[in-house]
Write a protein that holds these residues in place. Structure first.
Motif, short mmCIF file in Angstrom:
data_model
loop_
_atom_site.label_atom_id
_atom_site.label_comp_id
_atom_site.label_asym_id
_atom_site.label_seq_id
_atom_site.Cartn_x
_atom_site.Cartn_y
_atom_site.Cartn_z
N GLY A 62 15.36 11.06 -14.41
CA GLY A 62 15.19 10.18 -13.21
C GLY A 62 14.01 10.34 -12.51
N TYR A 63 12.92 10.72 -13.11
CA TYR A 63 11.56 10.93 -12.41
C TYR A 63 10.62 10.34 -13.48
CZ TYR A 63 13.15 14.08 -8.76
OH TYR A 63 13.80 14.55 -7.67
N LEU A 64 9.67 9.62 -12.72
CA LEU A 64 8.53 9.29 -13.66
C LEU A 64 7.49 10.05 -13.20
CD1 LEU A 64 7.39 6.85 -15.04
CD2 LEU A 64 6.33 5.95 -12.74
N LEU B 184 12.87 7.97 -9.09
CA LEU B 184 13.13 6.45 -9.30
C LEU B 184 14.22 6.31 -8.12
CD1 LEU B 184 13.60 6.24 -13.25
CD2 LEU B 184 11.48 5.85 -11.79
N LEU B 185 15.12 7.15 -7.96
CA LEU B 185 15.97 6.75 -6.96
C LEU B 185 15.58 6.82 -5.61
CD1 LEU B 185 19.19 6.55 -6.33
CD2 LEU B 185 19.48 8.80 -6.14
N LEU C 91 11.30 0.68 -9.34
CA LEU C 91 10.12 1.18 -9.51
C LEU C 91 9.83 0.53 -11.02
CD1 LEU C 91 7.44 2.45 -9.31
CD2 LEU C 91 8.52 4.59 -9.90
N LEU C 92 10.69 0.86 -11.98
CA LEU C 92 10.58 0.37 -13.54
C LEU C 92 10.18 -1.09 -13.60
CD1 LEU C 92 12.94 2.83 -15.37
CD2 LEU C 92 10.63 3.24 -14.62
N GLU D 88 0.83 -1.11 -0.09
CA GLU D 88 -0.01 0.09 -0.04
C GLU D 88 0.85 1.19 -0.12
OE1 GLU D 88 -4.11 -1.48 2.43
OE2 GLU D 88 -2.29 -1.02 3.72
N GLN D 89 1.83 1.21 0.83
CA GLN D 89 2.89 2.45 0.74
C GLN D 89 3.56 2.61 -0.62
OE1 GLN D 89 5.88 2.48 3.91
NE2 GLN D 89 4.70 0.89 5.17
N MET D 90 4.02 1.74 -1.37
CA MET D 90 4.26 1.85 -2.63
C MET D 90 3.18 2.54 -3.71
SD MET D 90 7.20 -1.31 -3.16
CE MET D 90 6.16 -2.57 -2.85
#
Length: 380
Positions: free
Chosen positions: A356-358, A323-324, A334-335, A305-307
């Protein structure tokens, strides 16, 4: 360290037709006793978790400014004393245009409040009446001018679009008027029709003529375009600020970090627990008389749930999800974790990976809820 606190004041002099927040009519309510209860809850909380150096406090409602000036002064005193307010904090009160007399403004300013958030919604007086607001557009100008004279220099305004009977041209006119206010922050939300509201009952009877999805999308497009044209940076799906005036409190939620919730019906997130207080005043106040927390519900948030929350909250931000940071926090890539979902959303041009961001694409912002839903229930 917990850095944020939300404080709920459930009293209103009038109930708006779209509002489903925990609230009661002000007349005849035990306001002073409620302030006693807030003080007790804060004391219990600090005893349990220790003193925190908060970076943001937000007092919402209801209508906090429906309290009298002496009550506001007392409330600020309680908050300052129990939560140890310091000069660097972002300290916000929600305000109703027309409520803020000079003595109320002074009570707030002298009590350490340094940010006001006005529930304006529209500058069309007919629309304001239709949605159950009691103020008129003219009162917005006088209230904000009075606030500036007192010394407030961090002011936000809430606007709502896709209102019943609202046209695209009307919303453009509201934006045009809003930009004459010379303030630092705007929030713009599409109308959500919630159960147990006047609008919900009208909708069920077929008596609520909303503009429709296409017009709503056009309004959102105009909102983003005009905010950018006037120097307001979009930092979240619905929020726009002059550089340096992004709401720290809002970012607490979207960064999925911990916060205290005080008051009837408030929510909090401490450790791994999300909790909510009783909403009815008596149910909230009675446990505190016995020295107990007024908890209605508590839930330990699982790692899964946290993720999920990290994604559907973090993707609301224009910057997106790091992502980091995600890997450092959860020891998961994450990917790889959401490989199928992310590839599918990228192919539809709803999300992208950059620096480095989604994050959501411009197209994705129009379909944010659909994107967020893609990540729910995927992990077992």
């Amino acid at each position: 360290m917990i850095q944020a606190a939300y404080i709920h004041i459930p009293f209103c002099e009038h109930i708006c037709h779209y509002c489903d927040f925990n609230k009661v009519f002000l007349k005849g309510q035990p306001v002073d006793e409620y302030l006693d209860s807030l003080e007790k809850e804060m004391k219990l909380t600090i005893e349990k978790y220790g003193e925190q150096k908060l970076s943001t406090i937000f007092v919402g409602g209801g209508t906090p400014t429906s309290l009298t000036a002496p009550q506001l002064e007392r409330l600020c005193g309680i908050i300052n004393r129990e939560l140890k307010v310091h000069p660097e904090i972002e300290y916000t009160f929600e305000a109703n245009p027309g409520d803020l007399t000079e003595d109320k403004l002074k009570a707030l300013y002298e009590g350490g409040v340094n940010r006001l958030s006005f529930g304006v919604q529209s500058f069309n007086n007919k629309l304001l009446q239709r949605i159950g607001r009691t103020h008129k557009a003219e009162e917005v100008f006088s209230s904000i001018e009075s606030a500036k004279k007192i010394g407030f220099d961090n002011i936000s305004v809430d606007l709502i679009y896709s209102l019943p009977g609202q046209t695209l041209e009307d919303f453009q006119e509201t934006l045009k008027t809003a930009f004459t206010l010379d303030i630092q922050h705007y929030s713009g939300y599409s109308l959500i029709i919630e159960p147990k509201t006047v609008f919900y009952n009208l909708m069920r009877k077929g008596k609520l003529p909303t503009p429709g999805e296409d017009v709503e999308a056009s309004m959102y497009g105009v909102l983003m375009e005009e905010m950018a044209n006037h120097g307001f940076q979009q930092y979240e799906i619905s929020n726009f600020a002059k550089p340096g005036f992004e709401s720290r409190h809002n970012l607490t939620y979207w960064n999925n970090t911990e916060y205290f919730g005080f008051g009837a019906g408030s929510h909090g997130y401490v450790g791994k627990n999300r909790y909510s207080n009783y909403g009815p005043l008596k149910k909230y106040m009675q446990p505190l008389e016995q020295g107990e927390f007024p908890l209605m519900h508590e839930h330990e948030v699982t790692v899964v749930e946290q993720m999920e929350e990290e994604l559907f909250l973090g993707l609301r931000k224009n910057k997106g999800v790091s992502l980091l940071s995600f890997e450092e926090k959860y020891n998961q890539n994450l990917l790889q974790l959401f490989d199928k979902e992310i590839k599918g959303l990228i192919s539809r041009e709803l999300i992208e990976i950059e620096d480095g961001y989604l994050r959501l694409t411009d197209k994705g912002r129009f379909l944010g809820n659909e994107v967020f839903q893609s990540f729910i229930g995927v992990l077992k």
